[in-house]
Design an enzyme around this catalytic site. Sequence first.
Site, short mmCIF file in Angstrom:
data_model
loop_
_atom_site.label_atom_id
_atom_site.label_comp_id
_atom_site.label_asym_id
_atom_site.label_seq_id
_atom_site.Cartn_x
_atom_site.Cartn_y
_atom_site.Cartn_z
CD GLN A 208 54.98 83.69 46.13
OE1 GLN A 208 54.82 82.97 45.15
NE2 GLN A 208 54.30 84.79 46.30
CG ASP A 249 47.36 85.54 52.38
OD1 ASP A 249 47.61 84.43 51.89
OD2 ASP A 249 48.23 86.42 52.56
#
Length: 384
Positions: A208, A249
């Site tokens: 990513q 997260d």
Amino acid sequence: MGQTEGKTNIMDYDTVCLSDAGDAVVIIDQTKLPGQTRTIALRTAKEIWEAIYLLKVRGAPAIGVAAAYGIYVLSRQIQTEDYEEFACEFQRQKDYLDSARPTAVNLSWALNRMYEVVKAGAGTPVAQIRNELRREAERIQEEDILVCKRIGEYGLSLVKPGDGILTHCNAGKLAASRYGTATAPIYLGEERGYHFRVFADETRPLLQGARLTAFELMSAGVDVTLICDNMSASVMQKGWVDAVFVGCDRVAANGDTANKIGTSVVAAVAKLYGVPVYVCAPTATIDMETATGAKIRIEERPQEEVTEMWYENRMAPPGIKVYNPAFDVTDHALIAGIVTEYGVARAPYTESLREIVAEKNQRAKGCPDACGGPAGRISSEKGE
Ligand code: MRU
């Protein structure tokens, strides 16, 4: 304007949006970046679930927004005007979408917000509930834009012009709306002439950092250098990094933070070299129900992501055992501050996060879209 019409730069695209007709969630397929910028329309529950599971849309806030629009799209397909039947089918679809990925709290947070709308609509026509659902999904996205900008302002108060900033994974525009979270101070700084030097970790195994962060920062004209994950100690040792900004997260009540696998390694190395690590966390990501990081469920993903994905040929021996956790937990002791839309929380996090959530709830009562200024153990500037 259509989703792609007249757009040449990734920064001009919406990471997630609702189609003009309101019948599909439109996302940038992030698995194709940076080679191809392609948008796809998701209409069925399976398409939405798979897009989240396969990381076509990813990053905690973007997953939340996609799920909110997704459940709205699915609510239009529930063929009944009977409230009980509608609510029952809505819940079934919500639980299905919620099963796509376990770690990012934003997925269940956004879906639960949408479900609250259905519950509050008991006794009203289903058509009206569908309208309310659309409005709630739009609100979740609008709030995300506002929240990211505020995180950017607080984050920017922690650094100075010319600083070197290291980031891990992608907590950028592609993971959220507009400014991103960990990239928000970088984008705001760029607008104000700070000229940061950014180091983007490539972020094995799904890259990513290389595919997304490097791409979006370059597209925005930011000075960004790509490094392999095992180079962060080297750049810190050379004194090139003044601060680390990462996303998250899920933040547990004690400040332990789950983020992309490798974040805790960066944080441990940063501690050794005296570089502060800031976690950029919309309050939607703070999970006060989870006492410590040990209780956070960590997603494990297919071994092929490690052994062959992104390689022309498989690069590990057939039959090798593979462990592929998608996230790790950074101990709160390694975190210099948690940057929220209400200010920068400092240790002890059990107290500062409680204060922040109380502040948020207080403001929500008076003005649902408002973000407040800092209070108590929450600071707005470096060293406070
Ligand atoms: O597996 P991913 O790509 O969804 O993981 C993303 C991250 O770990 C991000 O840092 C996090 O979701 C924050 S995004 C603002």
